[in-house]
Design an enzyme around this catalytic site. Structure first.
Site, PDB file in Angstrom:
ATOM      1  N   GLU A   1       0.900  -0.972  -0.131  1.00  0.00           N
ATOM      2  CA  GLU A   1       0.013  -0.037  -0.032  1.00  0.00           C
ATOM      3  C   GLU A   1       0.915   1.447  -0.106  1.00  0.00           C
ATOM      4  O   GLU A   1       1.834   1.231   0.859  1.00  0.00           O
ATOM      5  CB  GLU A   1      -0.751  -0.060   1.203  1.00  0.00           C
ATOM      6  CG  GLU A   1      -1.887   1.083   1.347  1.00  0.00           C
ATOM      7  CD  GLU A   1      -2.956   1.238   2.617  1.00  0.00           C
ATOM      8  OE1 GLU A   1      -2.574   0.395   3.123  1.00  0.00           O
ATOM      9  OE2 GLU A   1      -3.613   2.170   2.475  1.00  0.00           O
TER      10      GLU A   1
ATOM     11  N   ARG B   1       5.549 -12.912   9.744  1.00  0.00           N
ATOM     12  CA  ARG B   1       5.961 -11.458   9.472  1.00  0.00           C
ATOM     13  C   ARG B   1       7.382 -11.576  10.144  1.00  0.00           C
ATOM     14  O   ARG B   1       7.660 -12.315  11.071  1.00  0.00           O
ATOM     15  CB  ARG B   1       5.385 -10.614  10.372  1.00  0.00           C
ATOM     16  CG  ARG B   1       4.135 -10.440   9.887  1.00  0.00           C
ATOM     17  CD  ARG B   1       3.353  -9.300  10.867  1.00  0.00           C
ATOM     18  NE  ARG B   1       3.771  -7.939  10.710  1.00  0.00           N
ATOM     19  CZ  ARG B   1       3.121  -7.279   9.835  1.00  0.00           C
ATOM     20  NH1 ARG B   1       2.190  -7.748   9.273  1.00  0.00           N
ATOM     21  NH2 ARG B   1       3.544  -5.936   9.392  1.00  0.00           N
TER      22      ARG B   1
ATOM     23  N   LYS C   1       4.217   0.625   9.245  1.00  0.00           N
ATOM     24  CA  LYS C   1       4.414   1.857   8.597  1.00  0.00           C
ATOM     25  C   LYS C   1       3.751   3.100   9.495  1.00  0.00           C
ATOM     26  O   LYS C   1       4.192   4.277   9.390  1.00  0.00           O
ATOM     27  CB  LYS C   1       3.822   2.029   7.291  1.00  0.00           C
ATOM     28  CG  LYS C   1       4.548   1.348   6.275  1.00  0.00           C
ATOM     29  CD  LYS C   1       4.055   1.114   4.928  1.00  0.00           C
ATOM     30  CE  LYS C   1       2.977  -0.065   4.722  1.00  0.00           C
ATOM     31  NZ  LYS C   1       2.377  -0.084   3.634  1.00  0.00           N
TER      32      LYS C   1
END
Ligand code: ATP
Ligand code: MG
Length: 567
Positions: A42, A269, A279
Site C-alpha cells: 500500500e 512476519r 508503517k
C-alpha cells in the site's frame, strides 16, 4: 562476487514450505504450469525490512520457477496514499536487486470491482446498510455468539442498486452508508458476518482524482485483483490467514470451476528487536521529528539501511537465513548486523580514521619529512591491492588509546612502553603535556627507524597496534554513530507504556572533530570502508550537500551475534 555467494547459498538450502506447495501445484499441473506472484504494497509509507522479506519471497519464487512477479500498488485508501511513496517503493525494490514484470494498481480495477459489486447486488449477495459503524460493530457478535442481522439486510435489489450508484455520485456524506456482502451473520469466521465491501470517501485519489466516491475494502479488492491479473500464488503474512475463506469466497464468484484460480498462502512476519515494524508507527516517528526522515539511518526502513551502509546482498543473505515459517516471532537484530559485517568484511577497503584525536609527536622524526607507507586495502582479498598513507612527525591517535598510568593489561600507549603504529613503526612513549585543566594536549614518543613494516626489526614483539593519521596529511570529518532506536527489545509489546518513553535518547552521537586519511578525499556517497579497529562506515549523501566529509557508522567490528551463537 557476492552475487554468486547468494546464489550458492540459495541452491544449497532445502525448500521452504511455500516452495514445496508451489512444486506440488506444478506437479499437479495446476494453472497450466504457470507461476505468477505479486508484491502488493500500500503506498502509504516507505518500505521497511519486513517488506524486504515479502519481496525476496514474491520475486524469489517467480525467479526460481520461471514465473513472473508484478508490482501492484494496493491503493484503495486515498486518504493515506501518495506518489512520493510509490516512487520510493520502486527504488527500494530495485536496490534490493529485483525487477518486476509489470506495474499495476488496484485502482486500475476500480471499474471491474464496481461492476462485480453490482453483479453481487443483483444476485442478492450484497446490500446497502445505513447503520452507523458503531451499531454495525455491536451487531458483529463474538466468535462464540452469532451476530445480529441488519434491518437493511433484506432491502430490495432495485433500492440497493440505486443507493450504491448514488453513494458513488457523492450524494451522501462519508460514513452515512456502506455496501456489505450478504453472507452469514452466524458464521464461526467473523470475516463472513456480512463484511464491508465499499465505503464512501470524498478525499481525492492520487491517481483517479475525484472520479470515485466509493472505495473497496482490502478484502474486496485483493483477491479479485489477483484474479484479474492471473496471479497463481498470493503470498502474504499470517494475519491474513483468517481472511483466506473470504478471499476464496469472492474468487469463487468469479472463477470457472476447475479452471484457473489464485491461492493465498501465509507466512510469518519479520519482527526485529529494538525497533518497530509498522508503517503507521514509522510515519509517527517521521512526522513528530523523532528521527530525521524516512531514511534516517536509525530507521528499519530499506532506505534507512541503505543510507546507513547496508548492502542489498547483506539484507538478502539475512532474509535467506531467517527463512519462512508459520510461526510469528522476533529476530535478534544482531543477526542482521552479522550479515552486513560478513559482507563488508569481504568488500570494504581498510582505511584509517581517528574519531577522538589527540596529537602524538614523534620527537626523533625529522621535521618536514613525509614517508608514504603501504596500506593493504583488504587482507581478505589480495586483488583489492593497497594504497598509501602519509607518515609524518605529528600524528593523531585516539584519545582513549593513551593512559598516563595504565593497568597491566593496557597494551596501548603509555609512558615507557612500546606500541606499533599500523603499517609504520614501533614507537616508545616518552611523556606528554597537559593543559591547566589536566587534559592531555600532546603525547610524545620516539620511533625506531629499523622497525618500519618490512624491515628486520619490524617483527619485534609488541602487544598493541594502534591506528593513526598524519596531522597535516589528513582531512577533517564528521562521524555519526548510531545506537538502537528503542531501549526495549520489543517496543510493540509494551502496550501500557507510551511509545515516546521507550525511545533511546542516545541513539545518535555526532562527532565533529574527527580526522581521516587523505585517501578518503575520493570517497563517493554510499562508498563503504572499514575504519581500522572502529567498524564499518560509509560516506553519507549529506557530504556533497554540505561540502564536508560525513561518515555514518554502519556497524561496529564487534560481533555480538557470533558470541551468542557459539554459547
Ligand atoms: P505495515 O503493517 O507495516 O503497515 P502492511 O502489511 O500494511 O505493513 P503493505 O504495504 O500492505 O504493508 O504490505 C505489502 C506486503 O508486505 C504484504 O504482502 C505484507 O504481508 C508484507 N509485509 C508487511 N510487513 C511485513 C513484515 N513485517 N514481514 C514480512 N512481510 C511483511
Ligand atoms: Mg496494509
Amino acid at each position: 562476487m557476492s552475487e554468486t555467494r547468494v546464489n550458492e547459498e540459495e541452491g544449497k538450502k532445502s525448500l521452504n514450505f511455500i516452495e514445496l506447495i508451489v512444486e506440488n501445484d506444478l506437479a499437479e499441473g495446476k494453472n497450466d504450469g504457470r507461476i505468477q506472484t505479486r508484491f502488493p504494497p500500500e503506498p502509504n509509507g516507505y518500505l521497511h525490512i519486513g517488506h524486504a522479506k515479502a519481496i525476496c519471497l514474491d520475486f524469489g519464487i517467480a525467479e526460481r520457477y520461471n514465473g513472473i512477479c508484478n508490482l501492484r500498488f494496493d491503493d484503495t485508501n486515498p486518504v493515506k496514499e501518495d506518489v512520493e511513496y510509490v516512487d520510493s517503493i520502486k527504488e527500494d525494490i530495485q536496490w534490493l536487486g529485483f525487477q518486476w514484470n509489470q506495474i499495476y494498481y488496484a485502482s486500475d480495477y476500480f471499474q471491474q470491482l464496481y461492476d462485480f459489486a453490482v453483479q453481487l447486488i443483483k444476485e442478492g449477495k450484497a446490500y446497502v446498510d445505513e447503520q452507523s459503524s458503531e451499531v454495525i460493530a455491536q451487531q458483529k457478535g463474538t466468535p462464540t455468539q452469532p451476530g445480529i442481522e441488519s434491518p437493511f439486510r433484506n432491502r430490495p435489489v432495485e433500492e440497493n442498486l440505486d443507493l450504491f450508484e448514488r453513494m458513488n455520485k457523492g450524494e451522501f456524506e462519508e460514513g452515512r452508508m456502506i455496501l456489505r456482502a450478504k453472507i452469514d451473520m452466524a458464521s464461526s469466521n467473523m470475516h463472513f458476518r456480512d463484511p464491508i465491501m465499499y465505503r464512501i470517501i470524498h478525499h481525492p485519489h492520487h491517481r483517479t482524482g475525484t472520479e470515485w466516491k466509493v472505495y473497496p475494502m482490502y478484502d474486496f479488492a485483493h483477491g479479485q485483483s489477483d484474479y484479474f491479473e492471473g496471479v497463481t500464488h498470493s503470498l502474504c503474512t499470517l494475519e491474513f490467514e483468517v481472511h483466506r475463506p473470504l478471499y476464496d469466497y469472492y474468487v469463487d464468484q468469479l472463477a470457472t470451476p476447475g479452471g484457473y484460480r489464485p491461492r493465498q498462502i501465509e507466512f510469518n512476519r519479520l519482527n526485529l528487536t529494538y525497533t518497530v515494524m509498522s508503517k503507521r508507527k514509522l510515519l509517527q516517528l517521521v512526522k513528530e521529528g523523532l528521527v530525521n526522515g524516512w531514511d534516517d539511518p536509525r530507521m528499519p526502513t530499506i532506505c534507512g539501511y541503505r543510507r546507513r551502509g547496508f548492502t542489498p546482498e547483506s539484507v538478502r543473505n539475512f532474509i535467506n537465513k531467517i527463512g519462512y515459517t508459520k510461526y510469528d516471532g522476533i529476530i535478534d537484530v544482531a543477526l542482521l548486523e552479522h550479515a552486513v559485517r560478513e559482507d563488508l568484511n569481504a568488500r570494504a577497503p581498510r582505511v584509517s580514521a581517528v574519531l577522538d584525536p589527540v596529537k602524538l609527536i614523534i620527537t626523533n622524526y625529522p621535521e618536514g619529512q613525509v614517508e608514504m607507507m603501504e596500506a593493504i586495502n583488504n587482507p581478505e582479498n589480495p586483488e583489492a591491492g593497497s594504497h598509501e598513507i602519509a607518515f609524518t612527525r605529528e600524528l593523531f591517535i585516539e584519545r582513549d588509546d593513551f593512559m598516563e598510568e595504565a593497568p597491566k593489561k593496557f597494551f596501548r600507549m603509555t609512558p615507557g612502553k612500546e606500541v606499533r603504529l599500523k603499517n609504520a613503526y614501533i614507537v616508545k612513549c616518552t611523556g606528554m603535556k597537559k593543559n591547566d585543566a589536566g587534559e592531555i594536549e600532546e603525547i610524545y614518543a620516539e620511533y625506531d627507524p629499523m622497525t618500519r613494516s618490512g624491515m628486520p626489526d619490524s617483527n619485534r614483539k609488541v602487544k598493541g597496534t594502534l591506528h593513526w593519521v598524519s596531522a597535516e596529511n589528513s582531512l577533517p570529518a564528521e562521524v555519526r554513530l548510531y545506537d538502537r532506536l528503542f531501549m526495549v527489545e520489543n517496543p510493540s509489546e509494551e502496550k501500557e507504556k507510551d511509545f515516546h518513553e521507550l525511545l533511546n535518547p542516545d541513539s545518535l552521537t555526532i562527532l565533529t572533530n574527527c580526522r581521516v586519511e587523505m585517501e578518503l578525499e575520493k570517497a563517493k556517497p554510499y562508498d563503504h570502508f572499514q575504519f581500522q579497529r572502529l567498524g564499518y562506515f560509509n560516506l553519507d549523501p549529506d557530504s556533497g550537500k554540505e561540502g564536508r566529509l560525513i561518515f555514518s557508522r554502519t556497524v561496529s567490528l564487534k560481533d555480538t551475534w557470533s558470541k551468542v551463537k557459539d554459547k
